[in-house]
Design a protein around this motif. Sequence first.
Motif, PDB file in Angstrom:
ATOM      1  N   GLU A  95      -0.708  -6.825   0.713  1.00 48.63           N
ATOM      2  CA  GLU A  95      -2.027  -7.044   1.082  1.00 48.63           C
ATOM      3  C   GLU A  95      -2.743  -6.244   0.988  1.00 48.63           C
ATOM      4  O   GLU A  95      -4.525  -6.751   0.167  1.00 48.63           O
ATOM      5  N   GLN A  96      -2.485  -5.725   0.180  1.00 50.47           N
ATOM      6  CA  GLN A  96      -3.527  -4.249  -0.945  1.00 50.47           C
ATOM      7  C   GLN A  96      -4.256  -5.387  -2.115  1.00 50.47           C
ATOM      8  O   GLN A  96      -5.875  -4.876  -2.383  1.00 50.47           O
ATOM      9  N   GLN A 145      -7.614  -6.645  -0.599  1.00 53.11           N
ATOM     10  CA  GLN A 145      -8.350  -5.401  -0.391  1.00 53.11           C
ATOM     11  C   GLN A 145      -9.156  -5.194  -2.141  1.00 53.11           C
ATOM     12  O   GLN A 145     -10.295  -5.145  -1.716  1.00 53.11           O
ATOM     13  N   LEU A 146      -8.403  -5.275  -3.466  1.00 55.17           N
ATOM     14  CA  LEU A 146      -9.175  -5.123  -4.303  1.00 55.17           C
ATOM     15  C   LEU A 146     -10.400  -6.465  -4.261  1.00 55.17           C
ATOM     16  O   LEU A 146     -11.017  -5.748  -4.554  1.00 55.17           O
ATOM     17  N   GLN A 199     -12.123  -7.886  -1.746  1.00 56.28           N
ATOM     18  CA  GLN A 199     -12.411  -7.323  -1.329  1.00 56.28           C
ATOM     19  C   GLN A 199     -13.804  -6.665  -1.935  1.00 56.28           C
ATOM     20  O   GLN A 199     -15.110  -6.737  -1.523  1.00 56.28           O
ATOM     21  N   SER A 214       1.036   0.337  -6.739  1.00 61.16           N
ATOM     22  CA  SER A 214       0.876   0.003  -4.540  1.00 61.16           C
ATOM     23  C   SER A 214      -0.531   0.513  -4.605  1.00 61.16           C
ATOM     24  O   SER A 214      -1.407  -0.203  -3.816  1.00 61.16           O
ATOM     25  N   SER A 215      -1.619   0.614  -5.469  1.00 53.39           N
ATOM     26  CA  SER A 215      -3.145   0.222  -5.505  1.00 53.39           C
ATOM     27  C   SER A 215      -4.094  -0.732  -5.670  1.00 53.39           C
ATOM     28  O   SER A 215      -4.430  -1.249  -4.954  1.00 53.39           O
ATOM     29  N   GLN A 240      -2.118  -0.815  10.491  1.00 56.58           N
ATOM     30  CA  GLN A 240      -1.835   0.585   8.698  1.00 56.58           C
ATOM     31  C   GLN A 240      -1.756   1.527   9.052  1.00 56.58           C
ATOM     32  O   GLN A 240      -1.321   1.936  10.186  1.00 56.58           O
ATOM     33  N   SER A 241      -1.411   2.309   7.969  1.00 56.11           N
ATOM     34  CA  SER A 241      -0.938   3.701   8.093  1.00 56.11           C
ATOM     35  C   SER A 241      -1.601   4.455   8.522  1.00 56.11           C
ATOM     36  O   SER A 241      -1.501   5.449   9.687  1.00 56.11           O
ATOM     37  N   ASP A 266      -5.905   4.682  -9.305  1.00 59.17           N
ATOM     38  CA  ASP A 266      -6.491   4.862  -8.273  1.00 59.17           C
ATOM     39  C   ASP A 266      -7.916   5.839  -7.780  1.00 59.17           C
ATOM     40  O   ASP A 266      -8.997   5.503  -6.960  1.00 59.17           O
ATOM     41  N   LYS A 320       3.841  10.124   2.556  1.00 55.97           N
ATOM     42  CA  LYS A 320       3.818  10.128   4.108  1.00 55.97           C
ATOM     43  C   LYS A 320       4.786  11.124   4.995  1.00 55.97           C
ATOM     44  O   LYS A 320       5.983  10.461   5.849  1.00 55.97           O
ATOM     45  N   PRO A 362      -1.736   3.603  -0.447  1.00 56.77           N
ATOM     46  CA  PRO A 362      -3.233   3.028  -0.683  1.00 56.77           C
ATOM     47  C   PRO A 362      -4.269   2.750   0.138  1.00 56.77           C
ATOM     48  O   PRO A 362      -4.159   2.783   1.024  1.00 56.77           O
ATOM     49  N   LYS A 365      -7.676   1.605   2.160  1.00 64.07           N
ATOM     50  CA  LYS A 365      -7.653   0.715   2.626  1.00 64.07           C
ATOM     51  C   LYS A 365      -9.271   0.466   2.614  1.00 64.07           C
ATOM     52  O   LYS A 365      -9.534   2.232   3.689  1.00 64.07           O
TER      53      LYS A 365
END
Lengths: 164, 191
Positions: free
Chosen positions: A25-26, A29-30, A32, A86-87, A156-157, B28, B84, B104, B106
């Motif tokens: 799903e990341q 996000q990009l 968006q 991951s980004s 979400q984390s 990043d 984490k 990442p 958000k």
Amino acid sequence: MNVEQLKSRFKGHYDFMVAEKFLDEQFSQLQQLQDESTPDFAFEVVSLFFEDCQKIFHDLDRALEQPMVDFKTVDNNVHTLKGSSSSIGAARVTHVCIAFRSFCDEHNLEGCLRSMQELKRETALVKNQFEILFKLEQQLLAAGGSITLPVKPSPQSNDHPWFM
Amino acid sequence: MMTDGVFAGSDTETHELHVLAVDDSLIDRKVIERLLKISCCKVTVADSGRMALQYLGLDGETNVGFNESSAFKEIPVVIMSSEKVLPRINRCLEEGAEEFIVKPVKLSDVKRLKHHIMRDEVEENEEKSSSQGTLKRKLDDTNDDDVVFLSSPPSSPLSTLLSSSSSDSSPSPSPSPSPSSSPSRKIKMSD
């Protein structure tokens, strides 16, 4: 092909990439983060990632060839790749990086070399998939269509602040 | 520990949060910059702790007056990391980090953080104005950053800005002394 068909093709490929875990799903996000001023943001960031990969692979190959392998250097490079993959949402690449880092921790050269091969393979695979995705996006936009990727409301984390 | 972070505060004239984002990864940096811009923040990026310190005028080269350096102690720091690890997260928070976010990052994370930090800013300013009249933080044009998103390797000299108070006996990666007092809002960058 009309806009609806192109949209469907794009969405179909995106869904495929997610199902195969090439993407998570990341990436949405990009998408968006794109607007009129930055219509190619996702494409630019993904391209940067693959450029970065080449440099990092070169450094990794060099480091792994040394008679006395510096696992810290290897780990630092893999950590960088883990972060940037991951980004952009390249989940399978991130996954290989995690395993790779374990081998670094163990000073397991054979494991590292295997991971290196896997990393190159997964990166090439996802690069290919991205090329298809961006081409389909281009075709859709050229025909006057637009894209809205679903932003999955998964746990979400950072939903709950860490602060005490 | 390779962590990233943000310092933040609001520009008193435009109420726009100015963020200094520090990250050694170009990808990043681009992503966080875009995330922040889309969330209506003014953004400055730095690729290292050294560059961040230079930008803030805290690299030892620039003469920073007492008022400016004490103002920096007020700047909230948010740590970003892909790792984490709870003990590390707790440590960051204990040492004064405003918050810790997992990469990442958000859009929803940035929105939530911005809201949190601006709300704190408003509360602080309200307290200050009620007791002392309007207090505007006068910072140099180049040093008007309100938030620093911090991501830098453990040996970064940014740790000099963020080293803990003198009572902390644990070793700092960098030997340079930090501006004195106020243990809050200070963070030690550690492995």
